[in-house]
Design a protein around this motif. Structure first.
Motif, mmCIF file in Angstrom:
data_model
loop_
_atom_site.group_PDB
_atom_site.id
_atom_site.type_symbol
_atom_site.label_atom_id
_atom_site.label_comp_id
_atom_site.label_asym_id
_atom_site.label_seq_id
_atom_site.Cartn_x
_atom_site.Cartn_y
_atom_site.Cartn_z
ATOM 1 N N MET A 19 0.842 -1.181 0.000
ATOM 2 C CA MET A 19 0.000 0.000 0.000
ATOM 3 C C MET A 19 0.889 1.248 0.000
ATOM 4 S SD MET A 19 -2.544 1.060 3.061
ATOM 5 C CE MET A 19 -2.148 2.583 3.837
ATOM 6 N N VAL A 20 0.745 2.061 -1.001
ATOM 7 C CA VAL A 20 1.515 3.309 -1.080
ATOM 8 C C VAL A 20 0.722 4.413 -0.398
ATOM 9 C CG1 VAL A 20 2.474 5.049 -2.631
ATOM 10 C CG2 VAL A 20 2.697 2.632 -3.181
ATOM 11 N N VAL A 21 1.389 5.168 0.452
ATOM 12 C CA VAL A 21 0.775 6.294 1.148
ATOM 13 C C VAL A 21 1.335 7.575 0.538
ATOM 14 C CG1 VAL A 21 0.461 7.431 3.370
ATOM 15 C CG2 VAL A 21 0.648 4.937 3.266
ATOM 16 N N LYS A 22 0.432 8.426 0.043
ATOM 17 C CA LYS A 22 0.836 9.716 -0.519
ATOM 18 C C LYS A 22 0.409 10.812 0.449
ATOM 19 C CE LYS A 22 0.197 8.363 -5.323
ATOM 20 N NZ LYS A 22 -0.491 8.685 -6.583
ATOM 21 N N ALA A 23 1.227 11.859 0.529
ATOM 22 C CA ALA A 23 0.890 12.969 1.417
ATOM 23 C C ALA A 23 1.491 14.265 0.901
ATOM 24 C CB ALA A 23 1.402 12.691 2.828
ATOM 25 N N TYR A 24 0.838 15.359 1.264
ATOM 26 C CA TYR A 24 1.382 16.688 1.028
ATOM 27 C C TYR A 24 1.915 17.180 2.368
ATOM 28 C CZ TYR A 24 -0.785 16.670 -3.523
ATOM 29 O OH TYR A 24 -1.125 16.355 -4.808
ATOM 30 N N VAL A 25 3.138 17.682 2.347
ATOM 31 C CA VAL A 25 3.768 18.197 3.560
ATOM 32 C C VAL A 25 3.950 19.696 3.386
ATOM 33 C CG1 VAL A 25 5.724 18.004 5.131
ATOM 34 C CG2 VAL A 25 4.987 15.993 3.819
ATOM 35 N N PHE A 26 3.314 20.453 4.275
ATOM 36 C CA PHE A 26 3.409 21.908 4.262
ATOM 37 C C PHE A 26 4.453 22.297 5.297
ATOM 38 C CE2 PHE A 26 -0.758 20.620 2.868
ATOM 39 C CZ PHE A 26 -0.909 21.328 1.689
ATOM 40 N N ILE A 27 5.422 23.092 4.877
ATOM 41 C CA ILE A 27 6.610 23.353 5.692
ATOM 42 C C ILE A 27 6.803 24.842 5.924
ATOM 43 C CG2 ILE A 27 9.122 23.061 5.773
ATOM 44 C CD1 ILE A 27 8.614 20.647 3.784
ATOM 45 N N VAL A 28 7.101 25.178 7.175
ATOM 46 C CA VAL A 28 7.478 26.545 7.544
ATOM 47 C C VAL A 28 8.981 26.532 7.804
ATOM 48 C CG1 VAL A 28 7.211 28.397 9.240
ATOM 49 C CG2 VAL A 28 5.221 27.035 8.553
ATOM 50 N N THR A 29 9.685 27.489 7.201
ATOM 51 C CA THR A 29 11.132 27.579 7.374
ATOM 52 C C THR A 29 11.507 28.902 8.039
ATOM 53 O OG1 THR A 29 11.478 28.618 5.211
ATOM 54 C CG2 THR A 29 11.547 26.214 5.279
ATOM 55 N N LYS A 30 12.738 28.983 8.463
ATOM 56 C CA LYS A 30 13.241 30.261 8.972
ATOM 57 C C LYS A 30 13.255 31.254 7.811
ATOM 58 C CE LYS A 30 16.033 28.358 12.666
ATOM 59 N NZ LYS A 30 17.384 28.157 13.213
ATOM 60 N N PRO A 31 13.052 32.529 8.076
ATOM 61 C CA PRO A 31 12.992 33.535 7.002
ATOM 62 C C PRO A 31 14.218 33.485 6.082
ATOM 63 C CG PRO A 31 12.303 34.513 9.069
ATOM 64 C CD PRO A 31 12.827 33.138 9.400
ATOM 65 N N GLY A 32 13.926 33.544 4.780
ATOM 66 C CA GLY A 32 14.989 33.604 3.787
ATOM 67 C C GLY A 32 15.641 32.281 3.438
ATOM 68 N N THR A 33 15.068 31.154 3.899
ATOM 69 C CA THR A 33 15.719 29.859 3.659
ATOM 70 C C THR A 33 14.876 28.886 2.827
ATOM 71 O OG1 THR A 33 14.884 28.858 5.706
ATOM 72 C CG2 THR A 33 16.995 30.039 5.834
ATOM 73 N N SER A 34 13.701 29.283 2.391
ATOM 74 C CA SER A 34 12.795 28.327 1.743
ATOM 75 C C SER A 34 13.347 27.734 0.450
ATOM 76 C CB SER A 34 11.424 28.952 1.497
ATOM 77 O OG SER A 34 11.525 30.071 0.652
ATOM 78 N N ILE A 35 14.023 28.514 -0.360
ATOM 79 C CA ILE A 35 14.566 27.985 -1.622
ATOM 80 C C ILE A 35 15.660 26.971 -1.337
ATOM 81 C CG2 ILE A 35 15.832 28.576 -3.728
ATOM 82 C CD1 ILE A 35 14.205 31.224 -3.741
ATOM 83 N N SER A 59 -0.794 16.426 5.232
ATOM 84 C CA SER A 59 -2.133 16.015 4.810
ATOM 85 C C SER A 59 -1.996 14.758 3.965
ATOM 86 C CB SER A 59 -2.811 17.116 3.991
ATOM 87 O OG SER A 59 -3.029 18.257 4.786
ATOM 88 N N ILE A 60 -2.550 13.654 4.467
ATOM 89 C CA ILE A 60 -2.468 12.383 3.742
ATOM 90 C C ILE A 60 -3.553 12.353 2.688
ATOM 91 C CG2 ILE A 60 -2.661 9.876 3.977
ATOM 92 C CD1 ILE A 60 -1.480 10.204 6.797
ATOM 93 N N VAL A 61 -3.186 11.905 1.484
ATOM 94 C CA VAL A 61 -4.109 11.835 0.362
ATOM 95 C C VAL A 61 -5.066 10.660 0.563
ATOM 96 C CG1 VAL A 61 -4.279 11.471 -2.137
ATOM 97 C CG2 VAL A 61 -2.435 12.889 -1.202
ATOM 98 N N LEU A 62 -6.346 10.895 0.341
ATOM 99 C CA LEU A 62 -7.327 9.821 0.429
ATOM 100 C C LEU A 62 -7.168 8.873 -0.750
ATOM 101 C CD1 LEU A 62 -10.481 11.920 1.375
ATOM 102 C CD2 LEU A 62 -9.061 10.532 2.899
#
Length: 77
Positions: free
Chosen positions: A1-17, A73-76
Motif C-alpha cells: 500500500m503506497v501512502v501519498k501525502a502533502y507536507v506543508f513546511i514553515v522555514t526560517k525567514p529567507g531559507t525556503s529555496i 495532509s495524507i491523500v485519500l
C-alpha cells in the motif's frame, strides 16, 4: 500500500529555496516547491506504509536545518 501525502513546511525567514532543494534530494519526495502564504514549501511525498511515512517525516525531513514546523495532509485513496 503506497501512502501519498502533502507536507506543508514553515522555514526560517529567507531559507525556503535552499531548504526545498535539500528536500528534493530525499528518496520518496516527488516535489518540493517554495510557495507564498502561510507555509513556505509544499512537498509531495510517497511511502510504502504509514510507518515509513512517519519515519520519512520525523527522522529525515524535520531534521533538515532551518525547518521550523511541518503540517502533513495524507491523500485519500
Amino acid at each position: 500500500m503506497v501512502v501519498k501525502a502533502y507536507v506543508f513546511i514553515v522555514t526560517k525567514p529567507g531559507t525556503s529555496i535552499e531548504v526545498s532543494k535539500e528536500i528534493k534530494k530525499i528518496k520518496g519526495v516527488h516535489s518540493a516547491d517554495p510557495i507564498y502564504g502561510r507555509f513556505d514549501i509544499v512537498a509531495m511525498v510517497e511511502a510504502d506504509s504509514p510507518e515509513d511515512l512517519t519515519k520519512l517525516l520525523y527522522e529525515v525531513i524535520e531534521k533538515i536545518p532551518n525547518i521550523v514546523r511541518t503540517e502533513t495532509s495524507i491523500v485519500l485513496q
